[in-house]
Scaffold this motif. Structure first.
Motif, short mmCIF file in Angstrom:
data_model
loop_
_atom_site.label_atom_id
_atom_site.label_comp_id
_atom_site.label_asym_id
_atom_site.label_seq_id
_atom_site.Cartn_x
_atom_site.Cartn_y
_atom_site.Cartn_z
N CYS A 1 -6.60 -1.60 0.28
CA CYS A 1 -5.77 -1.94 1.43
C CYS A 1 -6.65 -2.31 2.62
O CYS A 1 -7.56 -1.57 2.97
CB CYS A 1 -4.90 -0.74 1.78
SG CYS A 1 -4.01 -0.92 3.33
N CYS B 1 -0.15 3.61 3.50
CA CYS B 1 0.24 3.28 4.88
C CYS B 1 1.38 2.27 4.91
O CYS B 1 1.78 1.83 5.98
CB CYS B 1 -0.95 2.77 5.67
SG CYS B 1 -1.48 1.11 5.19
N CYS C 1 -5.90 0.61 5.65
CA CYS C 1 -6.35 2.01 5.57
C CYS C 1 -7.42 2.23 4.51
O CYS C 1 -7.88 3.33 4.33
CB CYS C 1 -5.14 2.92 5.30
SG CYS C 1 -4.54 2.81 3.60
N CYS D 1 0.85 -1.18 0.00
CA CYS D 1 0.00 0.00 0.00
C CYS D 1 0.89 1.23 0.00
O CYS D 1 1.79 1.36 0.83
CB CYS D 1 -0.91 -0.01 1.23
SG CYS D 1 -1.88 1.51 1.38
N TYR E 1 1.40 -0.78 4.17
CA TYR E 1 1.00 -2.16 4.47
C TYR E 1 1.54 -3.10 3.40
O TYR E 1 1.41 -2.83 2.21
CB TYR E 1 -0.52 -2.25 4.53
CG TYR E 1 -1.05 -3.64 4.76
CD1 TYR E 1 -1.12 -4.16 6.04
CD2 TYR E 1 -1.49 -4.41 3.68
CE1 TYR E 1 -1.60 -5.45 6.25
CE2 TYR E 1 -1.96 -5.70 3.89
CZ TYR E 1 -2.02 -6.21 5.18
OH TYR E 1 -2.49 -7.47 5.38
ZN LIG Z 1 -2.93 1.12 3.40
#
Ligand SMILES: [Zn+2]
Length: 104
Positions: free
Chosen positions: A83, A67, A86, A64, A69
């Motif tokens: 995601c 964030c 987020c 992501c 991720y």
């Molecule tokens: Zn994210």
């Protein structure tokens, strides 16, 4: 057995490209002039056939961009749309590369 002799098969073309650098499935589809869906149908077969040749198809996981991720634990060949952390939609595509096992 029927084998195309004049031309590399799609799978061989993909292996050749991935031996030279990283590509996402979208980039492979553009490179070969086939659909991304078709690329995705070849990848599991490629992963299997490389296993017999001391090589492997390495999946560089998607991430992501909002964030950070990492979708690392999911073994998937296509890009998730969202995601889970987020809900962001700016997700970097998974990329692939072919490595020989002795390189690691
Ligand atoms: Zn994210």
């Amino acid at each position: 057995m029927m084998l195309a002799k004049t031309k590399q098969t799609r799978r061989q073309q993909i292996i050749t490209l991935l031996s030279q650098g990283t590509y996402s499935s979208r980039e492979l589809s553009q490179e070969l002039g086939i659909s991304e869906k078709e690329v995705c149908t070849h990848l599991p077969h490629i992963a299997r056939s490389l296993g017999a040749q001391e090589k492997e198809l390495v999946l560089i996981p998607c991430q992501c961009l909002e964030c950070e991720y990492l979708f690392g634990s999911r073994k998937r060949f296509t890009k998730p749309s969202r995601c889970p952390r987020c809900r962001g939609e700016r997700i970097q595509e998974p990329r692939f590369i072919v490595k020989s096992r002795s390189e690691k």
